[in-house]
Motif scaffolding. Sequence first.
Motif, PDB file in Angstrom:
ATOM      1  N   ARG A  18       0.837  -1.206   0.000  1.00 19.59           N
ATOM      2  CA  ARG A  18       0.000   0.000   0.000  1.00 19.59           C
ATOM      3  C   ARG A  18       0.872   1.258   0.000  1.00 19.59           C
ATOM      4  O   ARG A  18       0.593   2.226  -0.718  1.00 19.59           O
ATOM      5  N   THR A  19       1.948   1.238   0.802  1.00 20.97           N
ATOM      6  CA  THR A  19       2.885   2.362   0.795  1.00 20.97           C
ATOM      7  C   THR A  19       3.513   2.532  -0.584  1.00 20.97           C
ATOM      8  O   THR A  19       3.681   3.652  -1.072  1.00 20.97           O
ATOM      9  N   GLY A  20       3.865   1.402  -1.214  1.00 21.19           N
ATOM     10  CA  GLY A  20       4.449   1.466  -2.547  1.00 21.19           C
ATOM     11  C   GLY A  20       3.506   2.074  -3.561  1.00 21.19           C
ATOM     12  O   GLY A  20       3.902   2.933  -4.369  1.00 21.19           O
ATOM     13  N   ILE A  21       2.248   1.630  -3.547  1.00 23.89           N
ATOM     14  CA  ILE A  21       1.258   2.161  -4.495  1.00 23.89           C
ATOM     15  C   ILE A  21       1.107   3.666  -4.327  1.00 23.89           C
ATOM     16  O   ILE A  21       0.989   4.420  -5.306  1.00 23.89           O
ATOM     17  N   ALA A  22       1.125   4.128  -3.079  1.00 20.53           N
ATOM     18  CA  ALA A  22       0.997   5.565  -2.816  1.00 20.53           C
ATOM     19  C   ALA A  22       2.140   6.357  -3.439  1.00 20.53           C
ATOM     20  O   ALA A  22       1.980   7.538  -3.775  1.00 20.53           O
TER      21      ALA A  22
END
Length: 532
Positions: free
Chosen positions: A131-135
Motif C-alpha cells: 500500500r505504501t508502494g502504491i501511494a
Amino acid sequence: MTRLSPRLGIALLGGAAMGMAAVAMFAPVESVRAAPAGSCESLTGLTIAEGKIDSAVMVKQGEAITTEAGKPGLPAPAAFCRVHAVLKPTLRSEVKIEVWLPEGAAWNGKLLGAGNGGYGGTLTLPALTMRTGIAKGYAATGSDMGHLSNDVDAKWALNEPEKVVDFGHRANHLAALLAKQVVGSYYPKPLAAAYFHGCSDGGREALNEAQRYPTDYDAIIAGAPANPWTRLMAGFMADHRAAFGKPDSIIPNAKLKLLQTASLAKCDAADGVTDKVIDDPRKCSFDPGVLQCKAGDAADCLTAPQVETARALYRGTVDAKGKSIFPGYMPGAEAVAGTWDLWLTGANAQHGRFSTEFYRYMVHANPAWQPTDYDPIADPKLAAKKFAGILDASADLSAFYKRGGKLILYHGWYDAAIPPENTINYYEDLKRMQRQAASSTRLFMVPGLSHCLGGPGATGFDPLTALDQWRQGGPAPEQMVATRYDNPIFAYFGLPAKALGTRPLCAYPKVARWKGTGSTDDAGNFDCVAPS
C-alpha cells in the motif's frame, strides 16, 4: 502513547535442492516479456509457469483493500490493478502471490517487493508495505509465504519440507519473478528498478533475497531482521525459560514500570536531552539490583528471583562459561506497550510461543513436544543442522554487491522482539566478509523505536526514498529525518497523525547530538557525530 496492536506486533516478526530445481523452471524476466496487455482484466489470460492468475481486478482509490475474509481493510491510496495468482512449484506447494499495478500514468517505472512477518500465512502484512508502494507510484508484490495460517502458528510445517522451503526463501523469489513478468506484460515501458522492503521476519526474508537471489532486486531494506532464524529461536527459548522457569521468577506487568523508571532516571539525560529515550542503551550500566526488595515482596520493588530474570533478559543468552550466544534487550522502554509484556514477560509472551512452535513442528516434528523437553545443548544444534540452510541468511552478499546492490539495515533500540545488537553484529560481519559492504550498506539504529513501528521516540522515517535516491546515483545516505507523532501507528499506516517533532537518524556508528541551542524537537538543531 498509542497502544500497539498485539496481533500486529506479533505478526511483524512476526527439500532445498528439489525446491531450487522447481524455481529454475521460471523463465528469466527477459524471456517472458510480452506485448502490453491493454487492460487489467486481460491479465487473467497471461500464461505463467507452475501456476495460474485467478483474478485481475481494478481497485478504486479509497476502496478498502481486504486481505482476509470478514476483516476490514485500509483504503487504497490510489487506483490500481490487483492481480492474484497461485503458484505450485512442487506437489506440496501452494504460494499465493499478489501483484499491484498503478494506473499507467501513475507508475514510476519501479517495483517494490514486500516482506511478510512471523510465520506468514496471509497477505495482510505484505499489503501494508505494498500500500505504501502504491501511494508512491510503485508496482508492488508480496506473498503468503506458501501456506495458510495465523502468524504465530507453525502447524503447517509438520512433515511438510517443501512448505518450509517456501517459507524459508522460495515464496518471495517466485513473487519477484512473477511480478516482473506481470509488469512486463502490463506496461509498455521496461522496468527501471526493483526494491524489496521487509521488517522482522520480513527483514530475514530481505537478507535471504540479497544472499540467495541477488538478481531479484537492485536494492533492499531489511528492518530488525529475524536472522539467523535458528539461533534466534534458541534465544527466544532461553528468554522464555529465564522469565518463566520458576513461578517466583515471573515479573508482573505492573512491575515493568519500576524497571523503566529506574533505567531512564539513570541514563536518559546522558545524551544531553531528557526525553524518555536513551539514544544508545548499550552505554546504560543500569543494574536492576537497585530495585531489589529489602525483605519479602512489595509493589515498589523486585524480589531476588525477579531481579535475576531482568538481568538475564538484559544480558541475553550465554553459555556455561558466560560467553554470549545471543544478545539481550535494552533498558528504557520496559513498560512501553508492545515491548516486554508482549514479547518477554507477559502471560502470553511471544518468545515462548514462537520458539515452541518452531521446535514442536519443525525441529522435532512432534505435536506433543513441550518446552520442558528442551535441551539447551542438543536442540539448537539439531535445529541448525536441519534448517539453517533453508531459513537462515548468511552475511555473504558478495554476488549482490558485485552487481551494484545497495542495502539499508535499520533496527529500533527499544525492540523487545529481536535484540538490536543482533543487527549490529550482522552489519559488522558484512564488513568483515566483503570489502564492498562498507560502501554499499548503511545501518540506522533508531532511538525510541520498538519492534518495526511505534515507541516513544521519533520513529516515522522513509527508508524507501533514501534507498531510491542512492540507487539512482545519489550519495549513500548518512542521515534520515525521523518524525515523532502523536499516533505513530496511524502514521505508519499513512493515516492522519500529528507531527510533534523531528530528529535525525544517523548512519551507524554516528549518533545524533543536540547542538545545545534551539528546540530539541527540530532535527536541524542536531548533528550526526562519532560516538564518544
